[in-house]
Motif scaffolding. Structure first.
Motif, mmCIF file in Angstrom:
data_model
loop_
_atom_site.group_PDB
_atom_site.id
_atom_site.type_symbol
_atom_site.label_atom_id
_atom_site.label_comp_id
_atom_site.label_asym_id
_atom_site.label_seq_id
_atom_site.Cartn_x
_atom_site.Cartn_y
_atom_site.Cartn_z
ATOM 1 N N LEU A 292 3.398 -8.181 8.286
ATOM 2 C CA LEU A 292 2.159 -8.625 8.924
ATOM 3 C C LEU A 292 1.955 -10.126 8.800
ATOM 4 N N ASP A 293 1.125 -10.645 9.700
ATOM 5 C CA ASP A 293 0.769 -12.061 9.584
ATOM 6 C C ASP A 293 -0.182 -12.239 8.399
ATOM 7 N N GLU A 294 -0.400 -13.473 8.040
ATOM 8 C CA GLU A 294 -1.160 -13.780 6.819
ATOM 9 C C GLU A 294 -2.580 -13.227 6.831
ATOM 10 N N GLY A 295 -3.265 -13.319 7.956
ATOM 11 C CA GLY A 295 -4.642 -12.831 8.044
ATOM 12 C C GLY A 295 -4.750 -11.338 7.818
ATOM 13 N N ASP A 296 -3.906 -10.589 8.505
ATOM 14 C CA ASP A 296 -3.906 -9.135 8.327
ATOM 15 C C ASP A 296 -3.478 -8.762 6.914
ATOM 16 N N ALA A 297 -2.495 -9.480 6.394
ATOM 17 C CA ALA A 297 -2.004 -9.199 5.046
ATOM 18 C C ALA A 297 -3.111 -9.430 4.016
ATOM 19 N N GLU A 298 -3.858 -10.515 4.167
ATOM 20 C CA GLU A 298 -4.952 -10.803 3.235
ATOM 21 C C GLU A 298 -6.006 -9.705 3.281
ATOM 22 N N TYR A 299 -6.360 -9.281 4.479
ATOM 23 C CA TYR A 299 -7.369 -8.236 4.640
ATOM 24 C C TYR A 299 -6.916 -6.943 3.954
ATOM 25 N N LEU A 300 -5.698 -6.525 4.245
ATOM 26 C CA LEU A 300 -5.213 -5.265 3.676
ATOM 27 C C LEU A 300 -4.979 -5.370 2.177
ATOM 28 N N ASN A 301 -4.532 -6.525 1.710
ATOM 29 C CA ASN A 301 -4.369 -6.705 0.272
ATOM 30 C C ASN A 301 -5.706 -6.642 -0.452
ATOM 31 N N ALA A 302 -6.755 -7.151 0.178
ATOM 32 C CA ALA A 302 -8.089 -7.046 -0.410
ATOM 33 C C ALA A 302 -8.515 -5.582 -0.525
ATOM 34 N N LYS A 303 -8.191 -4.792 0.483
ATOM 35 C CA LYS A 303 -8.508 -3.361 0.435
ATOM 36 C C LYS A 303 -7.694 -2.662 -0.657
ATOM 37 N N LEU A 304 -6.437 -3.033 -0.772
ATOM 38 C CA LEU A 304 -5.602 -2.461 -1.837
ATOM 39 C C LEU A 304 -6.108 -2.873 -3.214
ATOM 40 N N ASP A 305 -6.593 -4.107 -3.331
ATOM 41 C CA ASP A 305 -7.192 -4.544 -4.602
ATOM 42 C C ASP A 305 -8.349 -3.636 -4.978
ATOM 43 N N ARG A 306 -9.172 -3.320 -3.997
ATOM 44 C CA ARG A 306 -10.338 -2.460 -4.242
ATOM 45 C C ARG A 306 -9.905 -1.057 -4.673
ATOM 46 N N ILE A 307 -8.895 -0.529 -4.017
ATOM 47 C CA ILE A 307 -8.367 0.787 -4.398
ATOM 48 C C ILE A 307 -7.859 0.744 -5.827
ATOM 49 N N GLU A 308 -7.080 -0.276 -6.148
ATOM 50 C CA GLU A 308 -6.512 -0.381 -7.493
ATOM 51 C C GLU A 308 -7.597 -0.565 -8.552
#
Length: 71
Positions: free
Chosen positions: A36-52
């Motif tokens: 993914l591009d950086e913007g999408d990656a940041e968004y999804l990584n933030a969601k994964l952070d929340r899950i973790e």
């Protein structure tokens, strides 16, 4: 003693899926970084952070229960 072992076993069974979720988040992060591009990656990584964070929180609650059972 049977109740103690039974309670510990149930807690262990609850904790196992949490470990799978945590490992899966790590695997998803690797794929995200490659695909993914950086913007999408940041968004999804933030969601994964929340899950973790929530997995860690639940894991700690279960560890506390395990400590109470074994004390």
């Amino acid at each position: 003693m049977d109740n103690l072992e039974n309670g510990g076993s149930k807690l262990h069974q609850l904790m196992q899926p949490l470990n799978i979720i945590r490992l899966s988040c790590g695997n998803i992060r690797v794929r995200i970084a490659k695909a993914l591009d950086e913007g999408d990656a940041e968004y999804l990584n933030a969601k994964l952070d929340r899950i973790e964070e929530q997995v860690t929180r639940l894991n700690q609650l279960l560890q506390d229960q395990k400590t109470e059972i074994t004390d």
